[in-house]
Every structure is written in structure tokens, then in C-alpha cells.
Design an enzyme around this catalytic site. Structure first.
Site, PDB file in Angstrom:
ATOM      1  N   HIS A 206       0.863  -1.190   0.000  1.00 45.42           N
ATOM      2  CA  HIS A 206       0.000   0.000   0.000  1.00 45.42           C
ATOM      3  C   HIS A 206       0.896   1.235   0.000  1.00 45.42           C
ATOM      4  O   HIS A 206       1.882   1.281   0.720  1.00 45.42           O
ATOM      5  CB  HIS A 206      -0.872  -0.023   1.267  1.00 45.42           C
ATOM      6  N   CYS A 244      -3.711   2.717  -4.409  1.00 47.00           N
ATOM      7  CA  CYS A 244      -4.698   3.475  -3.640  1.00 47.00           C
ATOM      8  C   CYS A 244      -4.789   4.887  -4.216  1.00 47.00           C
ATOM      9  O   CYS A 244      -3.864   5.698  -4.048  1.00 47.00           O
ATOM     10  CB  CYS A 244      -4.298   3.507  -2.170  1.00 47.00           C
ATOM     11  N   HIS A 271      -7.587   0.301  -4.399  1.00 49.65           N
ATOM     12  CA  HIS A 271      -8.402   1.118  -3.494  1.00 49.65           C
ATOM     13  C   HIS A 271      -8.831   2.319  -4.319  1.00 49.65           C
ATOM     14  O   HIS A 271      -7.979   3.043  -4.819  1.00 49.65           O
ATOM     15  CB  HIS A 271      -7.562   1.638  -2.325  1.00 49.65           C
ATOM     16  N   HIS A 317     -12.168   5.016   2.066  1.00 43.01           N
ATOM     17  CA  HIS A 317     -12.802   5.874   3.066  1.00 43.01           C
ATOM     18  C   HIS A 317     -14.015   6.601   2.498  1.00 43.01           C
ATOM     19  O   HIS A 317     -13.930   7.221   1.441  1.00 43.01           O
ATOM     20  CB  HIS A 317     -11.827   6.944   3.550  1.00 43.01           C
ATOM     21  N   TYR A 330     -15.113   4.527   7.696  1.00 44.97           N
ATOM     22  CA  TYR A 330     -15.554   3.171   7.371  1.00 44.97           C
ATOM     23  C   TYR A 330     -17.030   2.916   7.676  1.00 44.97           C
ATOM     24  O   TYR A 330     -17.395   1.880   8.224  1.00 44.97           O
ATOM     25  CB  TYR A 330     -14.642   2.138   8.048  1.00 44.97           C
TER      26      TYR A 330
HETATM   27  C1  DNO Z   1      -6.622   3.132   5.806  1.00 50.77           C
HETATM   28  C2  DNO Z   1      -6.004   2.064   5.040  1.00 50.77           C
HETATM   29  C3  DNO Z   1      -4.608   1.766   5.535  1.00 50.77           C
HETATM   30  C4  DNO Z   1      -4.155   0.469   4.908  1.00 50.77           C
HETATM   31  C5  DNO Z   1      -2.763   0.073   5.270  1.00 50.77           C
HETATM   32  C6  DNO Z   1      -2.356  -1.104   4.450  1.00 50.77           C
HETATM   33  O1  DNO Z   1      -7.789   3.206   5.884  1.00 50.77           O
HETATM   34  O2  DNO Z   1      -6.035   2.314   3.685  1.00 50.77           O
HETATM   35  O3  DNO Z   1      -4.617   1.651   6.912  1.00 50.77           O
HETATM   36  O4  DNO Z   1      -5.013  -0.551   5.353  1.00 50.77           O
HETATM   37  O5  DNO Z   1      -1.884   1.088   5.080  1.00 50.77           O
HETATM   38  O6  DNO Z   1      -1.330  -1.780   5.079  1.00 50.77           O
END
Ligand code: DNO
Length: 358
Positions: A206, A244, A271, A317, A330
Site C-alpha cells: 500500500h 490506492c 483502493h 474511506h 468506514y
Molecule cells: C486506511 C487504510 C490503511 C491500509 C494500510 C495497508 O484506511 O487504507 O490503513 O489498510 O496502510 O497496510
């Protein structure tokens, strides 16, 4: 595109599996054992229990987010080998419950950071927000002090146990440069990727969120060049990225549409969310719709469609809307709206293609 939805587990999430099942096109949950500290091996009984619960709703468990990496691995300490062995055993166990992708990150000390978890927007909804100057100007000692004394300043993932370790950790990172962090990531991947290959599980790093160094700590997964470098560290389809759009999108210089096209085949997990970046570098997490933020979400979906994306995707998010009380970012409602936006964009592409073929 296989649509999945992040879920923190019974008793740990305001959203239920039954609700998730009712969102159109969601086939699985994105999950983790949040109570197992980084570096420990995940117990099989707990994995089986999770699987049983998800099975009851016909949801799969193919994506884990995250198996966290112990700080000693990121620091490159001799003790890392023990934690790497535990990581390998966890991979083997996850394969036995059907896991196909593991999301992880290599951010020192902190995962994602925001200054405000419920910033009010023009329409009365609230959202995650980052005040850039506030973060840039905060000295680490002051930060440690604030976290210890100000409960409002806690962030998801900052468990009390970890907070106690904060000061010594900052000390240890003083001598770790970005290049050191790259070397430590390479050491980790060279050991992990062959095991991932053996168990047919794709590793998906990520990006850093926000994608720049904070609090004097190095951060290396910040944009196109760093993803290129990551993919070269171990050149295997099992060494991939969780692309992401929101994390990378906090830096407007990042062209995410171009990244989707360039890194096609090495993105096991997407993401997809929007973010509105202001002139001064602050940002807020808006609805998923392209027009609401600075990231071209429709263009990103189009790029996934055109590159024949078959990996996993999740909305990220959401805002807190319709008076929902939930974990920051979330909730159910805005993420479900996000999914319908993503499917809308995707299905319109498919319909266009059918139309062209006629
Ligand atoms: C937040 C997430 C991050 C993600 C981590 C992956 O909402 O996108 O916490 O889970 O960085 O390791």
C-alpha cells in the site's frame, strides 16, 4: 474487477455482514486479525472462525488488509529474521482459508495520518481531513507528548501498547535513511515473495498516506517512480501494489490514471476513492464522484476497464453521512454509494463496448 468491502469483524465494526451482502456486486470482505500484534504468527483457529462467519453470508475472504510488518523488519535489525519467518508461516495459513492477496505497508511507525477525523463539509457531512502545515510543523517530541495526553488525537491503529513504544522507535529511526528503508524492503521481499509464489498469494504494498515523509520519518512509497522501483526489487507478478487512488491522490503531481495503465498486471488490489486537495496542500476525503474532488475517479475506472482489470477493488474511506455513527472513514452508506459509482462507471464502459460492436 472483483468488488470487495473492508470489514473489521463482529464487535469491532458498526457494519454487519448481512448489510455488506446487500450492496450490489460485493463478493467478499477485506479483513484482518486486528488483535494480533505485528510480527506474530496468525493462529489458524481464528482464521477458521472468520471463514465460517463469512461463509454463512456467501462472502469470500480472498483479500487480507493488512498483515502488518514488524518495525524491526523496517529498521533492518537482526531480530527481523524471526518476524519474517512468522510472516511466512502466516502466508501459508492464510492460503489454507483461501486468501489470494495480502495488502501490507512499509511505513515507519505510523500508518495513515489525518489531523481531523470528522471535519464538517459544506453539506453537513463529515470526513477525514489533513491539515498539512500542522503535520509538517509538528516536532516528533511534541507529537509523542500530545498523543500521550490527548485522547482526541488518537488515530485508528494507534493502540495504547504501540504508543508506549513511540519514543524509543523515533530514536531508532534517526539513523535510518530512505535508502536504508529500500534495502530493508528488498531484504523482506526477497524472502517473502518465493513463499507467496509457492502459496499463490499476491503481495500488494500500500502506498504511504500521505505520500511524503512526516515527523522526520522516511517514507518511500510515494508515487510512480517508487512503484517502478518496488516492482523491480523482485520482478515477479506476486510482488505487486495496492494502487490506492486516495493516498497517491493527496499529491496532485501523481497521475493515477497513467499509473493504472503502466502498472497493469501488477495491481492485485485497487483502493478507489477521491480526495480534494487545496492550494495549501491540505486535503479532505470527498465522495467518490470525480467532480467532488481532485482525482479523476471515472478516468481511473476507465483505465482499469480498458486494461482488462481482473483484480480486487474496494471503495475506500467514505464520508460520514445520513447521521451514521461508525469508525472514521468506514461507514456503510458512503462506501456503498462509492461502490455504485464505481459499478456505474464500469458498466457504462461495458455497455459502450457492446454498443460499438453492434
Ligand atoms: C486506511 C487504510 C490503511 C491500509 C494500510 C495497508 O484506511 O487504507 O490503513 O489498510 O496502510 O497496510
Amino acid at each position: 474487477m472483483k468488488m470487495v468491502f473492508r470489514w473489521y469483524g463482529t464487535g469491532n465494526d458498526t457494519v454487519t455482514l448481512r448489510q455488506i451482502k446487500q450492496i450490489p456486486g460485493v463478493e467478499g470482505i477485506v479483513w484482518a486479525l486486528h488483535d494480533v500484534p505485528a510480527g506474530e504468527e496468525w493462529p489458524l483457529e481464528k482464521l477458521m472462525a472468520y471463514k465460517e462467519e463469512a461463509d454463512r453470508y456467501g462472502l469470500h475472504l480472498e483479500v487480507v488488509e493488512s498483515v502488518n510488518v514488524h518495525e524491526d523488519i523496517k529498521l533492518g535489525l537482526p531480530s527481523r529474521d524471526v518476524y519474517i519467518e512468522n510472516y511466512k508461516r502466516t502466508i501459508a495459513k492464510l492460503a489454507s482459508v483461501g486468501v489470494k492477496t495480502i495488502c501490507y505497508n512499509f511505513m515507519p511507525v505510523f500508518d495513515w495520518v489525518r489531523t481531523d477525523l470528522f471535519k464538517e463539509m459544506e453539506d453537513g457531512s463529515t470526513a477525514l481531513f489533513l491539515d498539512k502545515a500542522k503535520i509538517d510543523n509538528m516536532d516528533p517530541a511534541e507529537l509523542v507528548e500530545r498523543i500521550a495526553n490527548d485522547l482526541d488525537f488518537t488515530m485508528p491503529g494507534w493502540e495504547p501498547e504501540r504508543l508506549k513504544l513511540l519514543s524509543p522507535l523515533f530514536e531508532k529511526y534517526k539513523s535510518v535513511s530512505e535508502e536504508d528503508l529500500w534495502n530493508n524492503l528488498q531484504y523482506f521481499l526477497e524472502q517473502i515473495i518465493p513463499v507467496a509464489e509457492q502459496y499463490d498469494i499476491k503481495m500488494a504494498i500500500h502506498p504511504d498516506d500521505p505520500p511524503w515523509p512526516i515527523f522526520g520519518l522516511p517514507r518511500i512509497m510515494t508515487g510512480r517512480e517508487s512503484i517502478r522501483r518496488l516492482l523491480r526489487l523482485v520482478d515477479s507478478p506476486y510482488n505487486g501494489v495496492t494502487l490506492c487512488s486516495g493516498s497517491l491522490g493527496a499529491n496532485p503531481a501523481n497521475d493515477i490514471v497513467a499509473m493504472v495503465r503502466e502498472f497493469a498486471g501488477r495491481i492485485p488490489f485497487a483502493h478507489i476513492r477521491n480526495v480534494r486537495v487545496y492550494e495549501n496542500g491540505d486535503f479532505i476525503e470527498t465522495s467518490h464522484r470525480t467532480q467532488d474532488g481532485t482525482v479523476d475517479i471515472a478516468g481511473i475506472v476507465r483505465a482499469y476497464y480498458e486494461t482488462g482489470y481482473t483484480g480486487y477493488a474496494r471503495p475506500d474511506h467514505g464520508r460520514h453521512i445520513w447521521d451514521e455513527r461508525c469508525r472514521p472513514g468506514y461507514g456503510l452508506y458512503d462506501r456503498a454509494l462509492g461502490i455504485m459509482y464505481l459499478w456505474g462507471a464500469w458498466d457504462a464502459m461495458a455497455a459502450g463496448e457492446r454498443g460499438d460492436a453492434r
